[in-house]
Design a protein around this motif. Sequence first.
Motif, PDB file in Angstrom:
ATOM      1  N   VAL A 140       0.860  -1.184   0.000  1.00 12.37           N
ATOM      2  CA  VAL A 140       0.000   0.000   0.000  1.00 12.37           C
ATOM      3  C   VAL A 140       0.898   1.236   0.000  1.00 12.37           C
ATOM      4  CG1 VAL A 140      -0.197  -0.159   2.537  1.00 12.37           C
ATOM      5  CG2 VAL A 140      -1.882   1.159   1.256  1.00 12.37           C
ATOM      6  N   ASP A 141       0.431   2.285  -0.679  1.00 18.18           N
ATOM      7  CA  ASP A 141       1.194   3.532  -0.728  1.00 18.18           C
ATOM      8  C   ASP A 141       1.065   4.240   0.624  1.00 18.18           C
ATOM      9  OD1 ASP A 141       2.327   5.966  -1.136  1.00 18.18           O
ATOM     10  OD2 ASP A 141       0.941   6.610  -2.716  1.00 18.18           O
ATOM     11  N   ALA A 142       2.174   4.293   1.347  1.00 18.22           N
ATOM     12  CA  ALA A 142       2.141   4.796   2.726  1.00 18.22           C
ATOM     13  C   ALA A 142       2.229   6.315   2.805  1.00 18.22           C
ATOM     14  CB  ALA A 142       3.275   4.170   3.528  1.00 18.22           C
ATOM     15  N   ALA A 143       2.315   6.985   1.672  1.00 21.11           N
ATOM     16  CA  ALA A 143       2.378   8.453   1.699  1.00 21.11           C
ATOM     17  C   ALA A 143       0.987   9.054   1.881  1.00 21.11           C
ATOM     18  CB  ALA A 143       3.033   8.977   0.425  1.00 21.11           C
ATOM     19  N   GLU A 145      -2.928   9.501   3.598  1.00 23.58           N
ATOM     20  CA  GLU A 145      -3.350   9.727   4.991  1.00 23.58           C
ATOM     21  C   GLU A 145      -3.477   8.394   5.719  1.00 23.58           C
ATOM     22  OE1 GLU A 145      -3.870  12.622   6.680  1.00 23.58           O
ATOM     23  OE2 GLU A 145      -2.856  13.377   4.886  1.00 23.58           O
ATOM     24  N   PRO A 146      -3.123   8.342   7.007  1.00 23.52           N
ATOM     25  CA  PRO A 146      -3.171   7.085   7.748  1.00 23.52           C
ATOM     26  C   PRO A 146      -4.527   6.374   7.668  1.00 23.52           C
ATOM     27  CG  PRO A 146      -2.147   8.795   9.086  1.00 23.52           C
ATOM     28  CD  PRO A 146      -2.589   9.443   7.826  1.00 23.52           C
ATOM     29  N   GLU A 147      -5.612   7.148   7.707  1.00 19.22           N
ATOM     30  CA  GLU A 147      -6.948   6.525   7.657  1.00 19.22           C
ATOM     31  C   GLU A 147      -7.156   5.798   6.336  1.00 19.22           C
ATOM     32  OE1 GLU A 147      -6.344   9.653   8.560  1.00 19.22           O
ATOM     33  OE2 GLU A 147      -6.806   9.504  10.700  1.00 19.22           O
ATOM     34  N   ALA A 148      -6.659   6.412   5.251  1.00 13.01           N
ATOM     35  CA  ALA A 148      -6.816   5.796   3.924  1.00 13.01           C
ATOM     36  C   ALA A 148      -5.940   4.556   3.812  1.00 13.01           C
ATOM     37  CB  ALA A 148      -6.461   6.808   2.839  1.00 13.01           C
ATOM     38  N   VAL A 149      -4.740   4.630   4.339  1.00 15.96           N
ATOM     39  CA  VAL A 149      -3.827   3.478   4.306  1.00 15.96           C
ATOM     40  C   VAL A 149      -4.455   2.322   5.088  1.00 15.96           C
ATOM     41  CG1 VAL A 149      -1.541   2.628   4.958  1.00 15.96           C
ATOM     42  CG2 VAL A 149      -1.788   4.970   4.114  1.00 15.96           C
ATOM     43  N   ALA A 150      -4.985   2.659   6.270  1.00 11.58           N
ATOM     44  CA  ALA A 150      -5.589   1.620   7.116  1.00 11.58           C
ATOM     45  C   ALA A 150      -6.780   0.977   6.398  1.00 11.58           C
ATOM     46  CB  ALA A 150      -6.032   2.227   8.442  1.00 11.58           C
TER      47      ALA A 150
END
Length: 169
Positions: A140-143, A145-150
């Motif tokens: 997953v692209d970790a750049a 927002e954290p909520e979107a990554v999660a």
Amino acid sequence: MLVGFMGSGKSTVGPLVAQALGFAFRDMDVWIEARTGLSVSRIFAERGEGSFRSEELALALEIQGLPRLVVAAGGGAFAEPRTRAALSTGAFTAFLRADLATVLKRVPCGGGRPLAVGRERIEALFAERQPSYRLADFEVDAAAEPEAVAREIVDAFREEGAAAVRARG
Ligand code: S3P
């Protein structure tokens, strides 16, 4: 199992993933600090990196296959073959892929992480470890927002998690 380089957001994203799934969250570095009674920096300084890697391996073997648990692995754990094997057993592994610029922005040199001791060292480690991280089940692209990554990780876990875990045994 969340893997990726220092600064990729594993410790921020992990609790969000755990909350969404109703699982517990543990950070390997924090866990090792509690077991040894020493900070990660002190383990490196007083006992050496090899001792820290042994702690990571021992912990990975103890937690392998534990259900209903989200774990943030330290940045070097998944680059060690035996630790990686333990962390992958019975687990869905997600690589939080941060680009070098993001890492350099998020990880201050001299900011307390024993291996983040200069741009050249960080760049070399970053390049060396990418092939290991790519062995994870999902990227997953970790750049973002954290909520979107999660959210992406949770969706992937729900869709592919069981099959990935079954495939590895
Ligand atoms: C390390 C990363 C750190 C910690 C230790 C070594 C590494 O964890 O385990 O300082 O080798 O990349 P984070 O990735 O959580 O910063």
